[in-house]
Design a protein around this motif. Structure first.
Motif, short mmCIF file in Angstrom:
data_model
loop_
_atom_site.label_atom_id
_atom_site.label_comp_id
_atom_site.label_asym_id
_atom_site.label_seq_id
_atom_site.Cartn_x
_atom_site.Cartn_y
_atom_site.Cartn_z
N ASP A 1 -8.49 5.26 3.97
CA ASP A 1 -9.38 3.98 4.06
C ASP A 1 -8.72 2.78 4.70
N ALA A 2 -7.46 2.49 4.40
CA ALA A 2 -6.43 1.83 5.05
C ALA A 2 -6.33 1.84 6.58
N TYR A 62 -4.26 4.06 7.73
CA TYR A 62 -2.90 4.63 7.89
C TYR A 62 -2.80 6.43 8.15
N LEU A 85 0.92 -1.17 0.21
CA LEU A 85 0.04 -0.01 -0.06
C LEU A 85 0.88 1.28 0.01
#
Lengths: 156, 158
Positions: free
Chosen positions: B53-54, B56, B8
């Motif tokens: 969304d992740a 992070y 990612l």
């Protein structure tokens, strides 16, 4: 598949970008002026306790705290970088923090001594020196912050 | 912390965003991040949404007057992933520079060997077609063994 040749270049690019971010961290003229005025008020306390009527100090402390918070908020807005709160446990900034405390203590005590011996002009000189020293230490703190932003938290 | 690549963070734009947010600031404003990373508004918006969304990156939106302001901060999860990825990149950088050094060393040795051979041939002309006069020893060293023919010694080599 990873581009092995490109990845070290990515690290180098990240170093350049962090340098750019660090360069944004500048103290504005109004921030420096505000901090200088606050230090001048701190170093004026030996005179006020001697020559003025005794007044409670807490309103001044609260006002100074509000002004410091406003200055920090304004600086974050101007630079686009909001730094976390740091105390003396923050290792890179510890020497500058200790030096600022020592300068404040030494200048204040010298002022008290000079005012008690009836040497107000010398005490004003010491106060001016104290403000100058604190402003120089503010610049040193800025250099520490910039170095940290340039170096980053990770191995890059 | 384990050095491992994070798919990612691996794209250069997301690596830049996370790397800048991890530099030591608590929050970084949209324009500051965009200018430091050298990317456009739309790219930063798109990539920051992926990171958000992740989990992070944390995003805080506000406005001063009529001007919208967006601030970004790296989460603990994002910091951990970035540290692992940067450690992996640093290992890779070390490996690449070590192999480059080895290649340079090998080419220097080859050039040195060739130079010695040329100098020796200049000083001691030999019959190159004769295998007993010019050849490589069986030990595997890169330096050729040149046996000069004293009868054909050049006078210019002192």
């Amino acid at each position: 598949m990873h581009d092995v040749a490109g990845e070290p270049a990515a690290l180098e690019l990240l170093r350049v970008q962090r340098g750019r971010l660090a360069d944004r961290m500048r103290l504005t003229w109004w921030y420096q002026s505000g901090i200088a005025i606050l230090w001048a008020m701190v170093f004026a306390s030996p005179f006020s306790s001697r020559y003025l009527r005794p007044v409670p100090s807490w309103p001044f402390l609260v006002a100074a705290l509000v002004v410091v918070c406003l200055l920090q908020w304004g600086l974050a807005r101007a630079t686009g970088i909001r730094l976390p709160f740091r105390n003396l446990r923050y290792r890179p900034g510890r020497p500058v923090g200790i030096a600022a405390l020592v300068a404040w203590f030494a200048a204040s005590e010298t002022e008290f001594l000079l005012v008690r011996h009836g040497l107000p002009v010398a005490a004003i000189g010491v106060a001016a020196l104290g403000v100058a020293a604190e402003m120089a230490l503010l610049q040193a703190a800025l250099r520490v912050t910039r170095r940290e932003l340039r170096g980053g938290g990770g191995p890059a | 912390m384990t050095a491992k690549p994070d798919p990612l963070i691996h794209p250069i734009t997301r690596l830049s965003i996370c790397g800048l947010l991890a530099a030591g600031a608590d929050w970084v404003e949209f324009a500051a991040l965009r200018d430091a990373a050298g990317i456009s508004d739309s790219v930063l918006s798109k990539q920051s949404r992926v990171l958000e969304d992740a989990g992070y990156v944390e995003v805080r939106k506000g406005a001063i007057g009529r001007r919208p302001r967006t601030w970004f901060r790296l989460t603990a999860e994002g910091r951990q992933a970035l540290e692992g990825h940067l450690a992996w990149l640093a290992q890779l950088e070390k490996a690449v520079s070590a192999s480059a050094r080895d290649m340079q060393k090998a080419s220097t040795e080859q050039a040195l060997t060739l130079g010695i051979a040329v100098r020796l041939l200049e000083c001691h002309p030999v019959d190159l077609l004769s295998p007993c006069v010019f050849g490589f020893p069986p030990g595997g060293t890169q330096l050729p063994v040149i046996v000069a023919n004293p009868r054909r010694r050049s006078s210019s080599c002192g």
